[in-house]
Design a protein around this motif. Structure first.
Motif, PDB file in Angstrom:
ATOM      1  N   HIS A 151      -2.995   2.596  -4.987  1.00  0.00           N
ATOM      2  CA  HIS A 151      -3.220   3.979  -4.550  1.00  0.00           C
ATOM      3  C   HIS A 151      -2.915   4.189  -3.066  1.00  0.00           C
ATOM      4  O   HIS A 151      -2.929   5.326  -2.599  1.00  0.00           O
ATOM      5  CB  HIS A 151      -4.676   4.395  -4.828  1.00  0.00           C
ATOM      6  N   ASN A 152      -2.621   3.113  -2.311  1.00  0.00           N
ATOM      7  CA  ASN A 152      -2.386   3.299  -0.876  1.00  0.00           C
ATOM      8  C   ASN A 152      -1.336   2.329  -0.352  1.00  0.00           C
ATOM      9  O   ASN A 152      -0.902   1.419  -1.060  1.00  0.00           O
ATOM     10  CB  ASN A 152      -3.691   3.154  -0.097  1.00  0.00           C
ATOM     11  N   ARG A 153      -0.951   2.563   0.904  1.00  0.00           N
ATOM     12  CA  ARG A 153      -0.017   1.695   1.624  1.00  0.00           C
ATOM     13  C   ARG A 153      -0.469   1.581   3.068  1.00  0.00           C
ATOM     14  O   ARG A 153      -1.098   2.484   3.603  1.00  0.00           O
ATOM     15  CB  ARG A 153       1.394   2.285   1.608  1.00  0.00           C
ATOM     16  N   GLY A 154      -0.079   0.486   3.708  1.00  0.00           N
ATOM     17  CA  GLY A 154      -0.409   0.290   5.108  1.00  0.00           C
ATOM     18  C   GLY A 154      -1.813  -0.268   5.269  1.00  0.00           C
ATOM     19  O   GLY A 154      -2.637  -0.210   4.363  1.00  0.00           O
ATOM     20  N   CYS A 155      -2.073  -0.830   6.458  1.00  0.00           N
ATOM     21  CA  CYS A 155      -3.389  -1.412   6.709  1.00  0.00           C
ATOM     22  C   CYS A 155      -3.646  -1.449   8.211  1.00  0.00           C
ATOM     23  O   CYS A 155      -2.840  -2.001   8.963  1.00  0.00           O
ATOM     24  CB  CYS A 155      -3.472  -2.817   6.123  1.00  0.00           C
ATOM     25  N   PHE A 156      -4.754  -0.837   8.640  1.00  0.00           N
ATOM     26  CA  PHE A 156      -5.129  -0.900  10.050  1.00  0.00           C
ATOM     27  C   PHE A 156      -6.200  -1.968  10.280  1.00  0.00           C
ATOM     28  O   PHE A 156      -6.856  -1.987  11.316  1.00  0.00           O
ATOM     29  CB  PHE A 156      -5.593   0.462  10.578  1.00  0.00           C
ATOM     30  N   GLY A 157      -6.358  -2.891   9.298  1.00  0.00           N
ATOM     31  CA  GLY A 157      -7.339  -3.961   9.433  1.00  0.00           C
ATOM     32  C   GLY A 157      -7.031  -4.907  10.573  1.00  0.00           C
ATOM     33  O   GLY A 157      -7.931  -5.403  11.244  1.00  0.00           O
ATOM     34  N   GLY A 158      -5.748  -5.191  10.798  1.00  0.00           N
ATOM     35  CA  GLY A 158      -5.348  -5.956  11.970  1.00  0.00           C
ATOM     36  C   GLY A 158      -5.613  -7.441  11.922  1.00  0.00           C
ATOM     37  O   GLY A 158      -5.756  -8.074  12.975  1.00  0.00           O
ATOM     38  N   ILE A 192      -9.446  -0.840 -16.441  1.00  0.00           N
ATOM     39  CA  ILE A 192      -8.491  -0.774 -15.334  1.00  0.00           C
ATOM     40  C   ILE A 192      -8.870  -1.886 -14.368  1.00  0.00           C
ATOM     41  O   ILE A 192      -9.960  -1.887 -13.803  1.00  0.00           O
ATOM     42  CB  ILE A 192      -8.519   0.600 -14.647  1.00  0.00           C
ATOM     43  N   HIS A 193      -7.980  -2.842 -14.186  1.00  0.00           N
ATOM     44  CA  HIS A 193      -8.333  -4.078 -13.482  1.00  0.00           C
ATOM     45  C   HIS A 193      -8.475  -3.903 -11.981  1.00  0.00           C
ATOM     46  O   HIS A 193      -9.217  -4.651 -11.342  1.00  0.00           O
ATOM     47  CB  HIS A 193      -7.292  -5.158 -13.778  1.00  0.00           C
ATOM     48  N   ASP A 194      -7.771  -2.924 -11.408  1.00  0.00           N
ATOM     49  CA  ASP A 194      -7.869  -2.738  -9.962  1.00  0.00           C
ATOM     50  C   ASP A 194      -7.340  -1.356  -9.592  1.00  0.00           C
ATOM     51  O   ASP A 194      -6.379  -0.862 -10.188  1.00  0.00           O
ATOM     52  CB  ASP A 194      -7.066  -3.819  -9.226  1.00  0.00           C
ATOM     53  N   VAL A 195      -7.982  -0.745  -8.617  1.00  0.00           N
ATOM     54  CA  VAL A 195      -7.469   0.470  -7.982  1.00  0.00           C
ATOM     55  C   VAL A 195      -7.478   0.152  -6.495  1.00  0.00           C
ATOM     56  O   VAL A 195      -8.500   0.293  -5.823  1.00  0.00           O
ATOM     57  CB  VAL A 195      -8.345   1.704  -8.287  1.00  0.00           C
ATOM     58  N   GLY A 196      -6.364  -0.359  -6.013  1.00  0.00           N
ATOM     59  CA  GLY A 196      -6.379  -0.899  -4.660  1.00  0.00           C
ATOM     60  C   GLY A 196      -5.047  -0.796  -3.965  1.00  0.00           C
ATOM     61  O   GLY A 196      -4.280   0.142  -4.155  1.00  0.00           O
ATOM     62  N   GLY A 197      -4.799  -1.786  -3.146  1.00  0.00           N
ATOM     63  CA  GLY A 197      -3.603  -1.834  -2.314  1.00  0.00           C
ATOM     64  C   GLY A 197      -3.795  -2.928  -1.287  1.00  0.00           C
ATOM     65  O   GLY A 197      -4.565  -3.867  -1.505  1.00  0.00           O
ATOM     66  N   PRO A 198      -3.126  -2.846  -0.142  1.00  0.00           N
ATOM     67  CA  PRO A 198      -3.333  -3.861   0.892  1.00  0.00           C
ATOM     68  C   PRO A 198      -4.814  -4.030   1.242  1.00  0.00           C
ATOM     69  O   PRO A 198      -5.306  -5.141   1.375  1.00  0.00           O
ATOM     70  CB  PRO A 198      -2.536  -3.314   2.081  1.00  0.00           C
ATOM     71  N   THR A 199      -5.516  -2.913   1.414  1.00  0.00           N
ATOM     72  CA  THR A 199      -6.972  -2.897   1.535  1.00  0.00           C
ATOM     73  C   THR A 199      -7.468  -1.763   0.651  1.00  0.00           C
ATOM     74  O   THR A 199      -7.091  -0.612   0.854  1.00  0.00           O
ATOM     75  CB  THR A 199      -7.419  -2.683   2.994  1.00  0.00           C
ATOM     76  N   ALA A 200      -8.313  -2.073  -0.304  1.00  0.00           N
ATOM     77  CA  ALA A 200      -8.637  -1.113  -1.358  1.00  0.00           C
ATOM     78  C   ALA A 200      -9.313   0.137  -0.842  1.00  0.00           C
ATOM     79  O   ALA A 200      -9.059   1.239  -1.346  1.00  0.00           O
ATOM     80  CB  ALA A 200      -9.517  -1.786  -2.418  1.00  0.00           C
ATOM     81  N   ASN A 201     -10.193   0.025   0.159  1.00  0.00           N
ATOM     82  CA  ASN A 201     -11.006   1.168   0.548  1.00  0.00           C
ATOM     83  C   ASN A 201     -10.453   1.956   1.728  1.00  0.00           C
ATOM     84  O   ASN A 201     -11.178   2.659   2.415  1.00  0.00           O
ATOM     85  CB  ASN A 201     -12.459   0.742   0.831  1.00  0.00           C
ATOM     86  N   PHE A 202      -9.134   1.871   1.982  1.00  0.00           N
ATOM     87  CA  PHE A 202      -8.479   2.731   2.969  1.00  0.00           C
ATOM     88  C   PHE A 202      -7.725   3.844   2.237  1.00  0.00           C
ATOM     89  O   PHE A 202      -6.943   3.567   1.324  1.00  0.00           O
ATOM     90  CB  PHE A 202      -7.481   1.940   3.817  1.00  0.00           C
ATOM     91  N   ARG A 203      -7.951   5.087   2.656  1.00  0.00           N
ATOM     92  CA  ARG A 203      -7.247   6.220   2.045  1.00  0.00           C
ATOM     93  C   ARG A 203      -6.516   7.081   3.066  1.00  0.00           C
ATOM     94  O   ARG A 203      -5.727   7.955   2.692  1.00  0.00           O
ATOM     95  CB  ARG A 203      -8.237   7.112   1.290  1.00  0.00           C
TER      96      ARG A 203
END
Length: 654
Positions: free
Chosen positions: A305-312, A351-362
C-alpha cells in the motif's frame, strides 16, 4: 482489474497475436511472475498501458546471445531489470557461501541467472542487437550500483555499473515516470544519446557540462579506489543530493569519462500509483514453467500500500533506492485489489500482509517535506523523533478496518516491518490496540537490532529505552485482552561500531529476559548503504569520525555466538568471546551467568549457595518475548497435579 493474458515470451506467442514487430523487450533476472510485487513486471505492464507492444525475456540463458536474437530485434529498445534482489545477495550468504535456493527461479533452483545479472544481460543484448538499439538498465541492482561502490564479494571498489554494462541509460529508484518519458522519446525517434535531462536517470559522457542540473562533483573513481576518506566523502555527498526537491545533479569522474546522475524523480502521486496497481496483472507464474516459483507464495495474498521510507536505517538500501518521501495508494485502490484476492480459488480468507517498506507509513514525515524536501544530516526518527514529525495512523487504521469488513475476508495480517518508535509518537493509540486485537498471527516482528546506544547510533536506530517502552505497552494490551501473543525481535551482530563487549551486553539483556534467539543476522554489506561505507572505510560518512569494524570471519562468529550462547555447538566460541571481552564473570553458577562450567574446564568448581532466583520473564516459543503467567498461590511450593499424574503413569509403564 485482473488480467487473463500474459505478455508474450517468445516470437511464436507474438505471431499468435498477429504481431510482426514489437516495440520494447523487457529482460528479467527473475522468473516471469505477472504480479505487481515484481519491479520488471510493473515496468512491462506500464509500457503496455502506454500503448506499446511489449515482450518479456525472463532469465534467458546468458552463455551466448541466442535467446536475445530469437526474440527478434525490438523497434525502440531494451529495458533490463536485475531482479527484486541484487543478484549477488540472491546467490550468496553473508559468509559468501553459495545459497541452496533461489526463491525467484522455477523450483527454487540455483543457476537460472548469472552473478551480476544486469551486466551480463546488457552485454548479451548488445551482442545480439548491436549499437543501434538503445539499452536501458534499471531496478535495484543498477540503482544501488550507479556510483563507484564497494563490492563485498570482490572485496574491492568497482566502477559505476554503466562502465561494465554497455547500456545507454540507467534508471534508478522507482522508475515508472522516467521509463515512460524515455519510451515516449525513443518512439518519437529521439536519439538515445540526446536523452540526458530525464530525472531519475544516469548516463556516461565525455564532458561534465552535459549535466544540465546544478552539479555537485564527488571524488572520482580513482580517488575513492585509493583513499577511503574520499570514498566516505563521496558517499555523504551522494546521500545529500538524493532528494527529488532540493537534490542537485551529481558528477563522478571515472577513467577519462564522467558519470552524470540527474536528480531523483518525484514520487508518483497517489492517483498515478492507483492507476499503476489497477493494471491487468494475471497474478500468477507464467505457465511455461514446469515447476512452481516459490516467490509467488510470499506475495500471492499480500498487498503493498505504500512506497518510500523515512525510517533512516543506515544498513538498509531503501533510502538510496525508493527514497525517504513516502507515498501511498488510496484506500479504494487497496480495496479493489483485496476484492480481486477474494475471488481467487486459492484464497482461504486470509490477507497475509498489508504493508510495504515500512507497514505503518502512509504519508510524508512532516508537512514541510513536500515543499523543501528531506532534511540534510537529520533523521526523522533517530536517535530522537523530529519535533515536526506527523505521527498519524488514522488513515492506515481506516484502511485495515475496511479490509476486515470485506465479504470473504476472515483475517488481515500486518507482517511487514513496523516502526514502533513512530507508533509511540502517535497520541491516538487506536492503531496500536487494533493491531494487537486483529492483525497479529500470534507473533509481531519488530527490529530493535541491538541494545547498546552507540551501536544503535551507527545503525540509525532509536535507543533501546524506546523499544522497552513499546514492549511494555504491547504486553499490557495483550494482558488486557487475555491474549498470548509474542514479540519477535530482529537482532544484528557485527554491525560497524559493534565490539565484542557490546555483543556481551546484548547477550546479557537477552539472558536476563529469558530470550534465546534461534536466528541472528550478521551485518551484510550490500551496495549503496551508509553502513557498507562504514564497513569498508572504517569511517562514519555523516561526520567523518572513525568507526570500529569487525571484519574477520572469526570475530563475526564470536559476536554471533554470544547472542546464541545456549547452543552447545557454539560453546567454545562463547567462552573465547567472553575471555577476549574480559567478561569471564559470566561463566559460572550465578543467575547472571550465560553458561555453566563443565568438568575439565578451568572455570569448573563447586557450585556456591545461591539465594532464590527472582521471578523473570519466561522464554516463549521459538525464543520469543512473553510474560510469565502469575503463579497460583494455592500451588506454591507443591508439585502440580498434572506432573504427579505424569510421574505415576511413567512408573506404571515401567
Amino acid at each position: 482489474m485482473r488480467g487473463t493474458e500474459f505478455l508474450p515470451v517468445s516470437r511464436e506467442e507474438m505471431r499468435a497475436r498477429e504481431w510482426y514487430y514489437y516495440d520494447f523487450l523487457v529482460v528479467m533476472a527473475d522468473a516471469y511472475i505477472d504480479h505487481p510485487s515484481f519491479g520488471s513486471t510493473l515496468i512491462a505492464r506500464l509500457l503496455e498501458a502506454e500503448g506499446y507492444r511489449v515482450a518479456v525475456l525472463a532469465q534467458p540463458d546468458w552463455h551466448d546471445c541466442t535467446p536475445f536474437t530469437d526474440m527478434g530485434k525490438p523497434r525502440f529498445g531494451v529495458f533490463i531489470g536485475g531482479g527484486n534482489l541484487d543478484s549477488m545477495v540472491a546467490h550468496y550468504t553473508v559468509a559468501k557461501r553459495r545459497r541452496d535456493k533461489d526463491l525467484y527461479s522455477p523450483g527454487g533452483k540455483m543457476g537460472c541467472r548469472p552473478d551480476r545479472a544486469t551486466i551480463v544481460y546488457a552485454n548479451r543484448a548488445r551482442e545480439a542487437f548491436g549499437s543501434g538499439t538503445p539499452i536501458i538498465i534499471g531496478g535495484l541492482e543498477a540503482s544501488l550500483r550507479r556510483f563507484a561502490h564497494y563490492d563485498y564479494w570482490d572485496d574491492k571498489v568497482r566502477r559505476p555499473i554503466l562502465f561494465d554494462a554497455p547500456a545507454d541509460l540507467l534508471v534508478y529508484g522507482m522508475g515508472e515516470t522516467a521509463t515512460k518519458e524515455i519510451a515516449r522519446r525513443l518512439s518519437k525517434k529521439v536519439p538515445v544519446e540526446d536523452i540526458t535531462d530525464v530525472r531519475g536517470t544516469a548516463f556516461l559522457s565525455q564532458n561534465a557540462e552535459k549535466c544540465i542540473y546544478r552539479p555537485v562533483t564527488v571524488p572520482s573513481y580513482e580517488s575513492v579506489l585509493e583513499d577511503k576518506k574520499a570514498y566516505a566523502l563521496a558517499t555523504k555527498l551522494q546521500y545529500d543530493e538524493n532528494d527529488p526537491i532540493r537534490g542537485c545533479g551529481v558528477v563522478q569522474p571515472c577513467q577519462g569519462r564522467f558519470l552524470i546522475v540527474n536528480p531523483p524523480q518525484r514520487p508518483l502521486p497517489r492517483e498515478e500509483l492507483d492507476r499503476l496497481y489497477d493494471l491487468p496483472f494475471v497474478r500468477e507464474v507464467h505457465p511455461m514453467y514446469k515447476e512452481p516459483v516459490p516467490a509467488i507464495e510470499e506475495v500471492r495474498f499480500s498487498i503493498a500500500h505504500n512506497r518510500g521510507c523515512f525510517g533512516g536505517c543506515n544498513f538498509c538500501a531503501l533510502t538510496f533506492h525508493q527514497g525517504r518521501m513516502v507515498t501511498s495508494r488510496s484506500i479504494e485502490s487497496v480495496l479493489r485489489e483485496a476484492e480481486i484476492l477474494t475471488k481467487d480459488p486459492q484464497f482461504k480468507g486470509y490477507i497475509h500482509d498489508v504493508g510495504g517498506p515500512t507497514a505503518n507509513f502512509r504519508h510524508a514525515s512532516c508537512p514541510g517535506q513536500k515543499k523543501h524536501g528531506c532534511c540534510k544530516n537529520r533523521s526523522c526518527l533517530a536517535p530522537e523523533p523530529c519535533k515536526n514529525l506527523d505521527a498519524d495512523h488514522s488513515e492506515y487504521t481506516e484502511l485495515l478496518r475496511r479490509l476486515r469488513a470485506l465479504p470473504g475476508v476472515k483475517k488481515v495480517f500486518v507482517r511487514s516491518g513496523i516502526r514502533y518508535d513512530y507508533m509511540l509518537q502517535d497520541k491516538n493509540q487506536e492503531f496500536f490496540k487494533e493491531l494487537v486485537d486483529y492483525h497479529i498471527s500470534g507473533q509481531l516482528k519488530v527490529a530493535p537490532e541491538h541494545c547498546v546506544a552507540s551501536v544503535l547510533d551507527y545503525m540509525g536506530k532509536p535507543h533501546f529505552d524506546v523499544f522497552e517502552r513499546f514492549w511494555r505497552k504491547y504486553q499490557r494490551l495483550n494482558e488486557a485482552d487475555h491474549k498470548e501473543q509474542y514479540l519477535v525481535p530482529y537482532l544484528m551482530s557485527s554491525h560497524p561500531g559493534c565490539t565484542l563487549r557490546d555483543s556481551v551486553r546484548l547477550a546479557e539483556f537477552l539472558h536476563r529476559t529469558g530470550h534465546l534467539p534461534e536466528q541472528v543476522q550478521d551485518f551484510y554489506p550490500t551496495p549503496g548503504t551508509l553502513s557498507t561505507c562504514m564497513y569498508y572505510t572504517g569511517i562514519d560518512p555523516r561526520d567523518m569520525t572513525e568507526v570500529y569494524v569487525a571484519r574477520s570471519p572469526h570475530e563475526k562468529a564470536l559476536q554471533r555466538a554470544l547472542l546464541q550462547w545456549g547452543r552447545k555447538d557454539l560453546r567454545p566460541l562463547v567462552i573465547e568471546a567472553l575471555e577476549k571481552a574480559e567478561r569471564t564473570d559470566l561463566i559460572g553458577y550465578e543467575e547472571k551467568c550465560l553458561i555453566r562450567p563443565q568438568k575439565g574446564e578451568k572455570y569448573f568448581g563447586k557450585k556456591p549457595e545461591e539465594p532464590p532466583a527472582p521471578q523473570r520473564r519466561e522464554q516463549g516459543r521459538g525464543g520469543n518475548f512473553r510474560h510469565k503467567r502469575p503463579e497460583n498461590p494455592g500451588q506454591k511450593g507443591k508439585m502440580p497435579q498434572r506432573k504427579k499424574d505424569a510421574f505415576a503413569k511413567k512408573r506404571r509403564g515401567k
